[in-house]
Enzyme design. Structure first.
Site, PDB file in Angstrom:
ATOM      1  N   LYS A  13      18.656 -69.714 -62.166  1.00 19.82           N
ATOM      2  CA  LYS A  13      18.164 -68.379 -61.918  1.00 19.82           C
ATOM      3  C   LYS A  13      16.819 -68.339 -61.219  1.00 19.82           C
ATOM      4  O   LYS A  13      16.601 -67.799 -60.343  1.00 19.82           O
ATOM      5  CB  LYS A  13      18.090 -67.786 -63.329  1.00 19.82           C
ATOM      6  CG  LYS A  13      19.184 -67.579 -64.149  1.00 19.82           C
ATOM      7  CD  LYS A  13      18.909 -67.013 -65.435  1.00 19.82           C
ATOM      8  CE  LYS A  13      18.125 -67.708 -66.377  1.00 19.82           C
ATOM      9  NZ  LYS A  13      18.441 -69.066 -66.875  1.00 19.82           N
ATOM     10  N   ARG A  88      17.636 -60.840 -72.646  1.00 22.92           N
ATOM     11  CA  ARG A  88      18.567 -61.649 -73.030  1.00 22.92           C
ATOM     12  C   ARG A  88      19.184 -61.315 -74.503  1.00 22.92           C
ATOM     13  O   ARG A  88      19.944 -62.469 -74.912  1.00 22.92           O
ATOM     14  CB  ARG A  88      17.548 -63.060 -73.641  1.00 22.92           C
ATOM     15  CG  ARG A  88      17.713 -64.170 -72.435  1.00 22.92           C
ATOM     16  CD  ARG A  88      16.422 -65.114 -72.974  1.00 22.92           C
ATOM     17  NE  ARG A  88      16.693 -66.573 -72.489  1.00 22.92           N
ATOM     18  CZ  ARG A  88      16.197 -67.201 -71.409  1.00 22.92           C
ATOM     19  NH1 ARG A  88      15.407 -66.417 -70.697  1.00 22.92           N
ATOM     20  NH2 ARG A  88      16.408 -68.341 -71.350  1.00 22.92           N
ATOM     21  N   ARG A 127      15.805 -81.403 -64.525  1.00 24.78           N
ATOM     22  CA  ARG A 127      14.768 -80.502 -64.107  1.00 24.78           C
ATOM     23  C   ARG A 127      13.587 -81.208 -64.209  1.00 24.78           C
ATOM     24  O   ARG A 127      13.094 -81.610 -65.097  1.00 24.78           O
ATOM     25  CB  ARG A 127      14.910 -79.392 -65.019  1.00 24.78           C
ATOM     26  CG  ARG A 127      14.014 -78.289 -64.476  1.00 24.78           C
ATOM     27  CD  ARG A 127      14.311 -76.891 -64.724  1.00 24.78           C
ATOM     28  NE  ARG A 127      14.763 -76.574 -66.274  1.00 24.78           N
ATOM     29  CZ  ARG A 127      15.159 -75.512 -66.625  1.00 24.78           C
ATOM     30  NH1 ARG A 127      15.340 -74.485 -65.792  1.00 24.78           N
ATOM     31  NH2 ARG A 127      15.600 -75.411 -67.767  1.00 24.78           N
ATOM     32  N   ARG A 160      10.029 -80.256 -68.918  1.00 26.59           N
ATOM     33  CA  ARG A 160       9.713 -79.195 -69.981  1.00 26.59           C
ATOM     34  C   ARG A 160      10.131 -79.996 -71.428  1.00 26.59           C
ATOM     35  O   ARG A 160      11.145 -80.330 -71.314  1.00 26.59           O
ATOM     36  CB  ARG A 160      10.369 -77.884 -69.791  1.00 26.59           C
ATOM     37  CG  ARG A 160       9.598 -76.923 -69.083  1.00 26.59           C
ATOM     38  CD  ARG A 160      10.585 -75.728 -68.230  1.00 26.59           C
ATOM     39  NE  ARG A 160      11.544 -75.097 -69.642  1.00 26.59           N
ATOM     40  CZ  ARG A 160      12.440 -74.193 -69.478  1.00 26.59           C
ATOM     41  NH1 ARG A 160      12.351 -73.714 -67.896  1.00 26.59           N
ATOM     42  NH2 ARG A 160      12.898 -73.780 -70.320  1.00 26.59           N
ATOM     43  N   ARG A 171      19.963 -74.469 -77.253  1.00 19.70           N
ATOM     44  CA  ARG A 171      19.655 -73.033 -76.052  1.00 19.70           C
ATOM     45  C   ARG A 171      21.018 -72.595 -75.510  1.00 19.70           C
ATOM     46  O   ARG A 171      21.195 -71.457 -75.317  1.00 19.70           O
ATOM     47  CB  ARG A 171      18.780 -73.645 -75.036  1.00 19.70           C
ATOM     48  CG  ARG A 171      17.305 -73.710 -75.450  1.00 19.70           C
ATOM     49  CD  ARG A 171      16.280 -74.370 -74.720  1.00 19.70           C
ATOM     50  NE  ARG A 171      16.417 -73.824 -73.223  1.00 19.70           N
ATOM     51  CZ  ARG A 171      16.124 -74.770 -72.244  1.00 19.70           C
ATOM     52  NH1 ARG A 171      16.235 -75.916 -72.222  1.00 19.70           N
ATOM     53  NH2 ARG A 171      16.289 -74.277 -71.177  1.00 19.70           N
TER      54      ARG A 171
HETATM   55  P1  ADP Z   1      17.363 -71.481 -64.790  1.00 22.55           P
HETATM   56  O1  ADP Z   1      16.134 -70.737 -64.201  1.00 22.55           O
HETATM   57  O2  ADP Z   1      18.459 -70.665 -64.645  1.00 22.55           O
HETATM   58  O3  ADP Z   1      17.038 -72.411 -65.976  1.00 22.55           O
HETATM   59  P2  ADP Z   1      16.668 -73.548 -62.532  1.00 22.55           P
HETATM   60  O4  ADP Z   1      16.441 -72.577 -61.211  1.00 22.55           O
HETATM   61  O5  ADP Z   1      15.385 -73.939 -63.378  1.00 22.55           O
HETATM   62  O6  ADP Z   1      17.597 -72.903 -63.603  1.00 22.55           O
HETATM   63  O7  ADP Z   1      17.507 -74.887 -62.187  1.00 22.55           O
HETATM   64  C1  ADP Z   1      17.974 -75.901 -63.113  1.00 22.55           C
HETATM   65  C2  ADP Z   1      17.758 -77.125 -62.329  1.00 22.55           C
HETATM   66  O8  ADP Z   1      18.968 -77.446 -61.500  1.00 22.55           O
HETATM   67  C3  ADP Z   1      16.779 -77.435 -61.640  1.00 22.55           C
HETATM   68  O9  ADP Z   1      16.057 -78.995 -61.960  1.00 22.55           O
HETATM   69  C4  ADP Z   1      17.161 -77.017 -60.046  1.00 22.55           C
HETATM   70  O10 ADP Z   1      16.198 -77.906 -59.165  1.00 22.55           O
HETATM   71  C5  ADP Z   1      18.570 -77.427 -60.237  1.00 22.55           C
HETATM   72  N1  ADP Z   1      19.361 -76.706 -59.415  1.00 22.55           N
HETATM   73  C6  ADP Z   1      19.357 -75.246 -59.268  1.00 22.55           C
HETATM   74  N2  ADP Z   1      20.258 -74.819 -58.350  1.00 22.55           N
HETATM   75  C7  ADP Z   1      21.121 -75.698 -58.155  1.00 22.55           C
HETATM   76  C8  ADP Z   1      22.450 -76.011 -57.393  1.00 22.55           C
HETATM   77  N3  ADP Z   1      22.805 -74.955 -56.716  1.00 22.55           N
HETATM   78  N4  ADP Z   1      22.811 -77.350 -57.174  1.00 22.55           N
HETATM   79  C9  ADP Z   1      22.088 -78.519 -58.050  1.00 22.55           C
HETATM   80  N5  ADP Z   1      20.979 -78.187 -58.534  1.00 22.55           N
HETATM   81  C10 ADP Z   1      20.587 -77.133 -58.700  1.00 22.55           C
HETATM   82  P1  ADP Z   2      16.028 -71.374 -69.183  1.00 27.13           P
HETATM   83  O1  ADP Z   2      16.109 -70.570 -67.927  1.00 27.13           O
HETATM   84  O2  ADP Z   2      15.922 -72.913 -68.833  1.00 27.13           O
HETATM   85  O3  ADP Z   2      16.856 -70.749 -70.218  1.00 27.13           O
HETATM   86  P2  ADP Z   2      13.437 -69.947 -69.577  1.00 27.13           P
HETATM   87  O4  ADP Z   2      12.405 -70.474 -68.913  1.00 27.13           O
HETATM   88  O5  ADP Z   2      13.928 -68.739 -69.058  1.00 27.13           O
HETATM   89  O6  ADP Z   2      14.400 -71.240 -69.635  1.00 27.13           O
HETATM   90  O7  ADP Z   2      13.147 -69.531 -71.147  1.00 27.13           O
HETATM   91  C1  ADP Z   2      12.348 -70.688 -72.159  1.00 27.13           C
HETATM   92  C2  ADP Z   2      12.320 -70.106 -73.411  1.00 27.13           C
HETATM   93  O8  ADP Z   2      11.393 -69.111 -73.552  1.00 27.13           O
HETATM   94  C3  ADP Z   2      13.783 -69.858 -74.061  1.00 27.13           C
HETATM   95  O9  ADP Z   2      14.394 -70.794 -74.774  1.00 27.13           O
HETATM   96  C4  ADP Z   2      13.130 -68.800 -75.201  1.00 27.13           C
HETATM   97  O10 ADP Z   2      12.500 -69.515 -76.365  1.00 27.13           O
HETATM   98  C5  ADP Z   2      11.947 -68.140 -74.493  1.00 27.13           C
HETATM   99  N1  ADP Z   2      12.485 -67.031 -73.718  1.00 27.13           N
HETATM  100  C6  ADP Z   2      12.352 -66.722 -72.413  1.00 27.13           C
HETATM  101  N2  ADP Z   2      12.812 -65.482 -72.003  1.00 27.13           N
HETATM  102  C7  ADP Z   2      13.113 -64.959 -73.022  1.00 27.13           C
HETATM  103  C8  ADP Z   2      13.822 -63.731 -73.378  1.00 27.13           C
HETATM  104  N3  ADP Z   2      14.054 -62.773 -72.734  1.00 27.13           N
HETATM  105  N4  ADP Z   2      13.900 -63.253 -74.941  1.00 27.13           N
HETATM  106  C9  ADP Z   2      13.407 -64.387 -75.838  1.00 27.13           C
HETATM  107  N5  ADP Z   2      13.009 -65.539 -75.496  1.00 27.13           N
HETATM  108  C10 ADP Z   2      12.980 -65.858 -74.191  1.00 27.13           C
END
Ligand code: ADP
Ligand code: ADP
Ligand code: ZN
Length: 216
Positions: A13, A88, A127, A160, A171
């Protein structure tokens, strides 16, 4: 263009939202990034959110709803915005609707990025994020030119705390229980656009742009 990015942790995302944000010059609003900044700055909100984030649970709805409500009023959201990681829960989605109604806006598309759990685990454990500018990397799939250093600003790359194996599994469970129901919620409103999340970052970006431009 007002968009929501929906998907499990590690789906891509943030990666896709950042690219789209640059392409259309609209802000990416990541509640995770905003919360992490509050934790770093030790604000009252950050202190409240920290224990939830560390354990892999969701931060209470009223906290994140407040963040988004305030953020959406800002001038830079006039042309559009990308909500990344919000809503969420169903309650957050209902609150968002109330907020948007009150400022005369609505959501055009909910982009749902689908990736299976095994791939998610590999993505999350690899990541890395630049401490200085926030750019994301993956140790194998999207590595920096110099190990441990950001290509853009030379900052140190860090992992992280909540991307460690145990918290990450929690998660994924939280996603299934609390967030996944939003797929049906937005599908019923005919807003859901599902994009397969496997393939290269560029190809996924192309599929998203295609969806947006087909219905623009
Ligand atoms: P989210 O915001 O949904 O948690 P991220 O955008 O941070 O996910 O992506 C999670 C990890 O996967 C990061 O290390 C990113 O570089 C990697 N990643 C994102 N898109 C792809 C893809 N299409 N193929 C392989 N790795 C990816
Ligand atoms: P990822 O994309 O890997 O799930 P985020 O960076 O979006 O991680 O979120 C990290 C943490 O921040 C979540 O595990 C939660 O604790 C908190 N968080 C983020 N967005 C929300 C939301 N919309 N509602 C509740 N908690 C949130
Ligand atoms: Zn950087």
């Amino acid at each position: 263009m007002n968009l929501i990015f929906l998907g499990p942790p590690g789906a891509g995302k943030g990666t896709q939202a950042k690219l789209l944000s640059a392409r259309y010059e609209i802000p990416q609003i990541s509640t995770g990034d905003i919360l992490r900044a509050s934790v770093r700055e030790q604000t009252p909100m950050g202190s409240r959110a920290k224990s939830y984030m560390d354990s892999g649970s969701l931060v209470p709805d009223e906290v994140v709803v407040g963040i988004v409500e305030e953020r959406l009023q800002k001038e830079d959201c006039k042309k559009g915005f990308i909500l990344d990681g919000f809503p969420r829960t169903i309650a957050q989605a209902d609150s968002l609707k109330v907020t948007l109604d009150s400022i005369g806006k609505n959501i055009q598309h909910v982009i749902s990025i689908a990736v299976d759990n095994e791939e998610l685990l590999t993505r999350i454990t690899g990541r890395r994020t630049c401490e200085k500018c926030g750019k994301g990397y993956h140790v194998s799939f999207d590595p920096p030119k110099t190990q441990g250093k950001c290509d853009v600003c030379g900052g140190d790359l860090c992992q992280r705390d909540d991307d460690k194996e145990e918290t990450m599994r929690k998660r994924l469970t939280v996603y299934d229980l609390q967030t996944e129901p939003l797929i049906e919620y937005y599908s019923k409103q005919s807003l859901l656009r599902t994009v397969p999340g496997t393939g290269s970052i560029e190809d996924i970006q192309k599929s998203i742009v295609k969806i947006l431009e087909a219905t623009a």
